[in-house]
Scaffold this active site. Structure first.
Site, PDB file in Angstrom:
ATOM      1  N   HIS A  17       0.846  -1.202   0.000  1.00 54.97           N
ATOM      2  CA  HIS A  17       0.000   0.000   0.000  1.00 54.97           C
ATOM      3  C   HIS A  17       0.879   1.249   0.000  1.00 54.97           C
ATOM      4  O   HIS A  17       0.635   2.199  -0.739  1.00 54.97           O
ATOM      5  CB  HIS A  17      -0.874   0.067   1.261  1.00 54.97           C
ATOM      6  CG  HIS A  17      -1.922  -0.975   1.375  1.00 54.97           C
ATOM      7  ND1 HIS A  17      -2.077  -1.732   2.518  1.00 54.97           N
ATOM      8  CD2 HIS A  17      -2.892  -1.375   0.519  1.00 54.97           C
ATOM      9  CE1 HIS A  17      -3.098  -2.548   2.353  1.00 54.97           C
ATOM     10  NE2 HIS A  17      -3.613  -2.363   1.146  1.00 54.97           N
ATOM     11  N   LYS A  41     -18.144  -5.303   8.335  1.00 55.14           N
ATOM     12  CA  LYS A  41     -16.904  -6.038   8.617  1.00 55.14           C
ATOM     13  C   LYS A  41     -16.287  -5.574   9.921  1.00 55.14           C
ATOM     14  O   LYS A  41     -16.235  -4.387  10.211  1.00 55.14           O
ATOM     15  CB  LYS A  41     -15.880  -5.807   7.498  1.00 55.14           C
ATOM     16  CG  LYS A  41     -16.146  -6.570   6.240  1.00 55.14           C
ATOM     17  CD  LYS A  41     -14.989  -6.367   5.290  1.00 55.14           C
ATOM     18  CE  LYS A  41     -15.144  -7.193   4.044  1.00 55.14           C
ATOM     19  NZ  LYS A  41     -14.034  -6.960   3.108  1.00 55.14           N
ATOM     20  N   ARG A  90      -1.991  -6.058  -8.283  1.00 59.16           N
ATOM     21  CA  ARG A  90      -0.976  -7.057  -7.959  1.00 59.16           C
ATOM     22  C   ARG A  90      -0.856  -8.116  -9.044  1.00 59.16           C
ATOM     23  O   ARG A  90       0.222  -8.590  -9.333  1.00 59.16           O
ATOM     24  CB  ARG A  90      -1.325  -7.740  -6.642  1.00 59.16           C
ATOM     25  CG  ARG A  90      -1.247  -6.834  -5.455  1.00 59.16           C
ATOM     26  CD  ARG A  90      -1.747  -7.529  -4.233  1.00 59.16           C
ATOM     27  NE  ARG A  90      -3.186  -7.745  -4.402  1.00 59.16           N
ATOM     28  CZ  ARG A  90      -4.024  -8.004  -3.430  1.00 59.16           C
ATOM     29  NH1 ARG A  90      -3.592  -8.119  -2.200  1.00 59.16           N
ATOM     30  NH2 ARG A  90      -5.303  -8.157  -3.654  1.00 59.16           N
ATOM     31  N   SER A 127      -3.289  -7.316   3.111  1.00 57.88           N
ATOM     32  CA  SER A 127      -3.493  -7.156   4.557  1.00 57.88           C
ATOM     33  C   SER A 127      -3.945  -8.474   5.185  1.00 57.88           C
ATOM     34  O   SER A 127      -3.509  -8.828   6.274  1.00 57.88           O
ATOM     35  CB  SER A 127      -4.532  -6.065   4.833  1.00 57.88           C
ATOM     36  OG  SER A 127      -4.062  -4.823   4.417  1.00 57.88           O
TER      37      SER A 127
END
Length: 159
Positions: A17, A41, A90, A127
């Protein structure tokens, strides 16, 4: 003034990040890091903790602002006159989802999305993966900034 936003949950922020944020900060006059809040969440870190950690690890850039936001990213952009979203990719698997989001955001508001290829060093990094490895005692010191590592270790010792 050229503005962009780097959105995410950042639970926790990783070196991947940070790489994208640093690169965006060199391209734009002002970069917002938008910590998007999903009330459905439960994160490892509370939103205020994430904001504090991100502010610590981006302080050296000088042109990075860190804010939390609940709602549509395009509304965040409209409220701050931000015409561009910067997202790291990614792998090819990220592209399908991110392209749909980019097209939706552009259709809703005209906001453009710029995709930045992730540094190969961080191409596997997320993460979720950091939290999982750290939970099982794995070494993530090369994957997160020192302040995040300290907070992560402290949080996992509490749990």
């Amino acid at each position: 003034m050229r503005r962009a936003v780097c959105p995410g949950s950042f639970d926790p922020i990783t070196n991947g990040h940070l790489d994208i944020i640093a690169r965006a900060s060199r391209l734009y006059d002002e970069v917002y890091v938008a910590v998007m809040i999903n009330k459905a969440k439960k994160g490892l870190f509370e939103v205020d903790e994430r904001l504090d950690l991100i502010r610590q690890v981006t302080a050296e850039y000088g042109n990075v602002r860190v804010e939390a936001f609940h709602g549509l990213l395009v509304d965040f952009c409209k409220q701050r006159d931000i015409p561009a979203i910067v997202k790291g990719l990614r792998a090819v698997s990220d592209f399908d989802y991110e392209l749909q989001m980019a097209q939706m955001n552009n259709g809703l508001s005209g906001v453009e999305t710029l995709f930045v290829p992730t540094n190969p060093t961080y191409s596997f990094l997320s993460s979720s993966l950091v939290k999982e490895v750290a939970t099982w005692g794995g070494d993530v010191s090369h994957l997160v900034p020192p302040a995040v590592l300290e907070a992560l270790n402290k949080r996992l010792r509490q749990g």
